[in-house]
Each structure stands twice: as C-alpha cells, then as structure tokens.
Design a protein around this motif. Structure first.
Motif, PDB file in Angstrom:
ATOM      1  N   VAL A 145       0.844  -1.188   0.000  1.00 21.91           N
ATOM      2  CA  VAL A 145       0.000   0.000   0.000  1.00 21.91           C
ATOM      3  C   VAL A 145       0.882   1.242   0.000  1.00 21.91           C
ATOM      4  N   GLN A 146       0.559   2.185  -0.848  1.00 23.61           N
ATOM      5  CA  GLN A 146       1.288   3.451  -0.890  1.00 23.61           C
ATOM      6  C   GLN A 146       0.512   4.505  -0.121  1.00 23.61           C
ATOM      7  N   TYR A 147       1.215   5.314   0.621  1.00 22.90           N
ATOM      8  CA  TYR A 147       0.577   6.352   1.413  1.00 22.90           C
ATOM      9  C   TYR A 147       1.039   7.716   0.932  1.00 22.90           C
ATOM     10  N   SER A 148       0.130   8.657   0.910  1.00 20.53           N
ATOM     11  CA  SER A 148       0.462  10.026   0.563  1.00 20.53           C
ATOM     12  C   SER A 148       1.098  10.680   1.780  1.00 20.53           C
ATOM     13  N   ASN A 149       2.379  10.967   1.693  1.00 20.09           N
ATOM     14  CA  ASN A 149       3.079  11.538   2.842  1.00 20.09           C
ATOM     15  C   ASN A 149       2.506  12.875   3.272  1.00 20.09           C
TER      16      ASN A 149
ATOM     17  N   ALA B 224       0.070  15.953   7.451  1.00 20.24           N
ATOM     18  CA  ALA B 224      -0.887  16.968   7.902  1.00 20.24           C
ATOM     19  C   ALA B 224      -1.792  16.415   8.998  1.00 20.24           C
ATOM     20  N   SER B 225      -2.253  15.185   8.822  1.00 22.41           N
ATOM     21  CA  SER B 225      -3.137  14.581   9.824  1.00 22.41           C
ATOM     22  C   SER B 225      -2.422  14.374  11.146  1.00 22.41           C
ATOM     23  N   PHE B 226      -1.254  13.746  11.093  1.00 21.73           N
ATOM     24  CA  PHE B 226      -0.543  13.466  12.334  1.00 21.73           C
ATOM     25  C   PHE B 226      -0.046  14.749  12.998  1.00 21.73           C
ATOM     26  N   ALA B 227       0.324  15.748  12.212  1.00 20.63           N
ATOM     27  CA  ALA B 227       0.713  17.034  12.798  1.00 20.63           C
ATOM     28  C   ALA B 227      -0.481  17.667  13.500  1.00 20.63           C
ATOM     29  N   ALA B 228      -1.639  17.601  12.860  1.00 22.87           N
ATOM     30  CA  ALA B 228      -2.850  18.166  13.468  1.00 22.87           C
ATOM     31  C   ALA B 228      -3.210  17.417  14.744  1.00 22.87           C
TER      32      ALA B 228
ATOM     33  N   LEU C 191     -10.129   9.502   8.034  1.00 19.88           N
ATOM     34  CA  LEU C 191      -8.857   8.984   8.549  1.00 19.88           C
ATOM     35  C   LEU C 191      -8.585   7.535   8.140  1.00 19.88           C
ATOM     36  N   GLU C 192      -9.143   7.089   7.017  1.00 18.82           N
ATOM     37  CA  GLU C 192      -8.915   5.716   6.570  1.00 18.82           C
ATOM     38  C   GLU C 192      -7.451   5.463   6.247  1.00 18.82           C
ATOM     39  N   GLU C 193      -6.823   6.403   5.568  1.00 19.05           N
ATOM     40  CA  GLU C 193      -5.414   6.247   5.206  1.00 19.05           C
ATOM     41  C   GLU C 193      -4.542   6.174   6.466  1.00 19.05           C
ATOM     42  N   GLU C 194      -4.857   7.021   7.439  1.00 23.84           N
ATOM     43  CA  GLU C 194      -4.089   7.026   8.686  1.00 23.84           C
ATOM     44  C   GLU C 194      -4.304   5.721   9.457  1.00 23.84           C
ATOM     45  N   MET C 195      -5.541   5.238   9.470  1.00 29.28           N
ATOM     46  CA  MET C 195      -5.843   3.977  10.152  1.00 29.28           C
ATOM     47  C   MET C 195      -5.114   2.808   9.482  1.00 29.28           C
ATOM     48  N   ALA C 196      -5.052   2.805   8.171  1.00 31.65           N
ATOM     49  CA  ALA C 196      -4.337   1.742   7.453  1.00 31.65           C
ATOM     50  C   ALA C 196      -2.848   1.792   7.791  1.00 31.65           C
ATOM     51  N   TRP C 197      -2.294   2.985   7.872  1.00 34.18           N
ATOM     52  CA  TRP C 197      -0.878   3.139   8.219  1.00 34.18           C
ATOM     53  C   TRP C 197      -0.628   2.612   9.627  1.00 34.18           C
ATOM     54  N   LEU C 198      -1.476   3.007  10.566  1.00 32.80           N
ATOM     55  CA  LEU C 198      -1.339   2.544  11.947  1.00 32.80           C
ATOM     56  C   LEU C 198      -1.523   1.034  12.049  1.00 32.80           C
ATOM     57  N   GLU C 199      -2.475   0.494  11.323  1.00 34.83           N
ATOM     58  CA  GLU C 199      -2.743  -0.942  11.360  1.00 34.83           C
ATOM     59  C   GLU C 199      -1.538  -1.738  10.884  1.00 34.83           C
ATOM     60  N   ARG C 200      -0.879  -1.246   9.873  1.00 36.37           N
ATOM     61  CA  ARG C 200       0.319  -1.920   9.360  1.00 36.37           C
ATOM     62  C   ARG C 200       1.360  -2.061  10.464  1.00 36.37           C
TER      63      ARG C 200
END
Length: 121
Positions: A2-6, A11-15, A80-89
């Motif tokens: 899975v590729q994630y948009s940095n 922006a999400s994690f900074a917020a 926050l689906e992208e963030e959840m996928a990153w965390l799940e990994r």
C-alpha cells in the motif's frame, strides 16, 4: 504494498499531535461550535483558537462555515482511513514481534525448568 500520501499523513498526524486540537475534535464530535465558543471552552484567545482550527481544517479534519460574523466549526469530511491503514500496518508488525518474544520467553522458561530438574537429580 500500500502506498501512502506523505503530505496527507503528515498533515493529519501534525494536526493530531497537539492535545488542544484533539480536544477540539472531541468537542466537535459532540456538536458543532463557533470558534468563539471553542476559544472559551479551552480558555484561549480567539487568535490562538483560529490557528488551531486552521491546522485542523488544512488537514481536512474540520470544516468551517462563516455566516455573518460567526464562523462555525464541524467535523470535516476526512474519515482517517489512510491514517488507520498506516497505523494498522505497524500494529500488525508489533503484534508479530511481541508474539515472537512471547515464544522466546516461553522456550526459556521451559529450558529453565528442565535444567532445574536435572540439577536436583
């Protein structure tokens, strides 16, 4: 893989890295609020709250609408689906590492028990 948009993740994690902004999201999860109401609730200046809301808004976590002189905030469109996928990994990675550590500890305990019995004999 899975590729994630940095930029989006950053922006999400900074917020989300700031306790006040997380509190604002909690508050907005209950009900919409004006920036003035949020500033009062968090005992901060209007300017300070505008900055926090701006960070949340740029991350897509909050949306605002201005009617007359009042700017109302509500939970934004991002889920926050992208963030959840990153965390799940990473959760899966750490779970696997802890499972392996448990196996090593159990094996060491078994060896210790066997060695203890041999010494007594």
């Amino acid at each position: 893989m899975v590729q994630y948009s940095n930029a989006g993740l950053d922006a999400s994690f900074a917020a989300l890295s700031d306790a006040t902004r997380r509190g604002v999201l909690e508050q907005l999860g209950r009900a919409e609020a004006s920036i003035t109401d949020l500033a009062e609730k968090f005992n901060m200046t209007l300017t300070g709250m505008k900055k926090h809301v701006g960070v949340l808004e740029r991350a897509g976590l909050v949306s605002t609408e201005k009617v007359g002189r009042v700017r109302t905030c509500k939970i934004g469109p991002r889920r926050l689906e992208e963030e959840m996928a990153w965390l799940e990994r990473y959760r899966q990675l750490w779970d696997a590492r802890f499972d392996e550590l448990d196996r090593v500890v159990e094996e060491l305990k078994r060896k210790e028990q066997v060695d203890g019995r041999k010494k007594r004999e």
